[in-house]
Design a protein around this motif. Structure first.
Motif, PDB file in Angstrom:
ATOM      1  N   ARG A 118      -2.223   6.364  -4.957  1.00 39.73           N
ATOM      2  CA  ARG A 118      -3.402   5.825  -4.273  1.00 39.73           C
ATOM      3  C   ARG A 118      -3.619   6.592  -2.967  1.00 39.73           C
ATOM      4  O   ARG A 118      -2.670   6.862  -2.231  1.00 39.73           O
ATOM      5  CB  ARG A 118      -3.188   4.342  -3.990  1.00 39.73           C
ATOM      6  N   ASP A 119      -4.873   6.950  -2.716  1.00 38.56           N
ATOM      7  CA  ASP A 119      -5.210   7.810  -1.575  1.00 38.56           C
ATOM      8  C   ASP A 119      -5.328   6.949  -0.314  1.00 38.56           C
ATOM      9  O   ASP A 119      -6.389   6.411  -0.012  1.00 38.56           O
ATOM     10  CB  ASP A 119      -6.524   8.542  -1.878  1.00 38.56           C
ATOM     11  N   VAL A 120      -4.193   6.820   0.401  1.00 39.51           N
ATOM     12  CA  VAL A 120      -4.168   5.987   1.616  1.00 39.51           C
ATOM     13  C   VAL A 120      -3.332   6.714   2.667  1.00 39.51           C
ATOM     14  O   VAL A 120      -2.685   7.718   2.378  1.00 39.51           O
ATOM     15  CB  VAL A 120      -3.537   4.604   1.348  1.00 39.51           C
ATOM     16  N   ASP A 121      -3.328   6.173   3.878  1.00 38.19           N
ATOM     17  CA  ASP A 121      -2.533   6.748   4.965  1.00 38.19           C
ATOM     18  C   ASP A 121      -1.103   6.193   4.829  1.00 38.19           C
ATOM     19  O   ASP A 121      -0.816   5.067   5.244  1.00 38.19           O
ATOM     20  CB  ASP A 121      -3.171   6.339   6.309  1.00 38.19           C
ATOM     21  N   LEU A 122      -0.210   7.009   4.238  1.00 39.20           N
ATOM     22  CA  LEU A 122       1.154   6.546   3.952  1.00 39.20           C
ATOM     23  C   LEU A 122       1.915   6.216   5.241  1.00 39.20           C
ATOM     24  O   LEU A 122       2.584   5.179   5.315  1.00 39.20           O
ATOM     25  CB  LEU A 122       1.905   7.600   3.138  1.00 39.20           C
ATOM     26  N   ILE A 167       0.831  -1.211   0.000  1.00 40.09           N
ATOM     27  CA  ILE A 167       0.000   0.000   0.000  1.00 40.09           C
ATOM     28  C   ILE A 167       0.869   1.267   0.000  1.00 40.09           C
ATOM     29  O   ILE A 167       0.540   2.265  -0.666  1.00 40.09           O
ATOM     30  CB  ILE A 167      -0.959  -0.032   1.223  1.00 40.09           C
ATOM     31  N   ALA A 168       2.002   1.224   0.717  1.00 40.06           N
ATOM     32  CA  ALA A 168       2.914   2.385   0.697  1.00 40.06           C
ATOM     33  C   ALA A 168       3.414   2.631  -0.730  1.00 40.06           C
ATOM     34  O   ALA A 168       3.473   3.778  -1.202  1.00 40.06           O
ATOM     35  CB  ALA A 168       4.088   2.135   1.648  1.00 40.06           C
ATOM     36  N   ARG A 169       3.744   1.556  -1.438  1.00 38.85           N
ATOM     37  CA  ARG A 169       4.195   1.688  -2.828  1.00 38.85           C
ATOM     38  C   ARG A 169       3.075   2.212  -3.717  1.00 38.85           C
ATOM     39  O   ARG A 169       3.298   3.083  -4.573  1.00 38.85           O
ATOM     40  CB  ARG A 169       4.687   0.318  -3.322  1.00 38.85           C
ATOM     41  N   ALA A 170       1.865   1.678  -3.519  1.00 39.94           N
ATOM     42  CA  ALA A 170       0.734   2.131  -4.343  1.00 39.94           C
ATOM     43  C   ALA A 170       0.495   3.618  -4.137  1.00 39.94           C
ATOM     44  O   ALA A 170       0.137   4.348  -5.071  1.00 39.94           O
ATOM     45  CB  ALA A 170      -0.518   1.326  -3.993  1.00 39.94           C
ATOM     46  N   CYS A 171       0.708   4.102  -2.920  1.00 43.17           N
ATOM     47  CA  CYS A 171       0.544   5.526  -2.628  1.00 43.17           C
ATOM     48  C   CYS A 171       1.567   6.353  -3.397  1.00 43.17           C
ATOM     49  O   CYS A 171       1.220   7.310  -4.091  1.00 43.17           O
ATOM     50  CB  CYS A 171       0.685   5.738  -1.118  1.00 43.17           C
ATOM     51  N   LEU A 172       2.851   5.958  -3.304  1.00 45.98           N
ATOM     52  CA  LEU A 172       3.907   6.792  -3.881  1.00 45.98           C
ATOM     53  C   LEU A 172       4.060   6.599  -5.385  1.00 45.98           C
ATOM     54  O   LEU A 172       4.365   7.541  -6.105  1.00 45.98           O
ATOM     55  CB  LEU A 172       5.229   6.518  -3.155  1.00 45.98           C
ATOM     56  N   GLU A 226      10.215   1.236  -2.951  1.00 46.45           N
ATOM     57  CA  GLU A 226       9.358   2.089  -3.791  1.00 46.45           C
ATOM     58  C   GLU A 226       8.253   2.722  -2.956  1.00 46.45           C
ATOM     59  O   GLU A 226       7.586   3.646  -3.400  1.00 46.45           O
ATOM     60  CB  GLU A 226       8.781   1.289  -4.962  1.00 46.45           C
ATOM     61  N   GLY A 227       8.049   2.212  -1.746  1.00 51.60           N
ATOM     62  CA  GLY A 227       7.130   2.843  -0.791  1.00 51.60           C
ATOM     63  C   GLY A 227       7.899   3.598   0.286  1.00 51.60           C
ATOM     64  O   GLY A 227       7.343   3.911   1.345  1.00 51.60           O
ATOM     65  N   GLU A 228       9.174   3.879  -0.009  1.00 55.05           N
ATOM     66  CA  GLU A 228      10.062   4.600   0.915  1.00 55.05           C
ATOM     67  C   GLU A 228      10.130   3.934   2.283  1.00 55.05           C
ATOM     68  O   GLU A 228      10.056   4.574   3.329  1.00 55.05           O
ATOM     69  CB  GLU A 228       9.690   6.090   0.994  1.00 55.05           C
TER      70      GLU A 228
END
Ligand SMILES: N[C@@H](CCC(=O)N[C@@H](CS)C(=O)NCC(=O)O)C(=O)O
Length: 182
Positions: free
Chosen positions: A102-106, A93-98, A151-153
């Motif tokens: 994707r609108d999520v809580d990073l 999910i972190a990767r999908a955000c960055l 990729e999601g830092e």
């Protein structure tokens, strides 16, 4: 990856997520959730990546990839759930955000991701493979989004045993890479 490792002929059919092709009636007929991946094998249409791994291993991989004894099966199931829950809600999910906005809580995904990776690292500091003494679908399920965590830092630097496991997977016959992976 498992198709390749099992030496099974297959055709990859691209479905464009930016064009929302996964929500078209044709794709919803394959998977009512409107997600990827989906495996079509004759009459069989299977969605969910863990279900696809179970199907392929049961049909073509034998006990090497998917044991049938109670402890082996339970241990594999535990790691398939880990891939669906801890890895998906963390590094994926972190990767999908960055990468895909994707609108999520990073912050939450990165914290969850570090917890998941630390659990894997601790386990792999005393085991070569996640579930058994050999590679199984548990390793295939957990590898990609763990290995793409940066990729999601989420830094992979603290996790020595995890990095060594990535290298073992990448050395397996039939391993398939993608951008961002070794
Ligand atoms: N747990 C499911 C997750 C499926 C999933 O969400 N796939 C993503 C691509 S990795 C997708 O299709 N996203 C598009 C969408 O949700 O519309 C699996 O492992 O198959």
């Amino acid at each position: 990856m498992l198709l390749s490792m099992l030496g099974l002929e297959h055709t990859i059919v691209p479905i464009s997520l930016p064009d929302r092709e996964q929500k078209t009636p044709a794709h919803l007929a394959r998977n009512p959730l409107g997600t990827l991946p989906v495996l079509e094998d004759g009459e069989a249409v299977i969605y969910d990546s863990q279900a696809i791994l179970v199907y392929l291993a049961a049909k073509h991989g034998g006990a090497a990839w998917l044991p049938t004894d109670p402890i082996g099966l339970a241990t594999i199931s535990q790691w398939l759930s880990f891939a669906t829950n801890e890895i998906w809600n963390g590094p994926a999910i972190a990767r999908a955000c960055l990468r895909f906005k994707r609108d999520v809580d990073l912050d939450r995904a990165q914290v969850a991701g570090r917890t998941a990776l630390a659990v894997m690292d601790a386990h792999l500091s005393t085991h070569d493979w996640l579930a058994l003494d050999r590679p199984t679908i548990a390793d295939i399920a957990c590898y990609p989004y763990a290995a793409l965590a940066e990729e999601g830092e989420i830094s992979l630097a603290p996790y020595g045993a995890l990095n060594a496991w990535f290298k073992r997977i990448e050395a397996l016959p039939g391993y398939v890479s993608m951008p961002g992976l070794g």
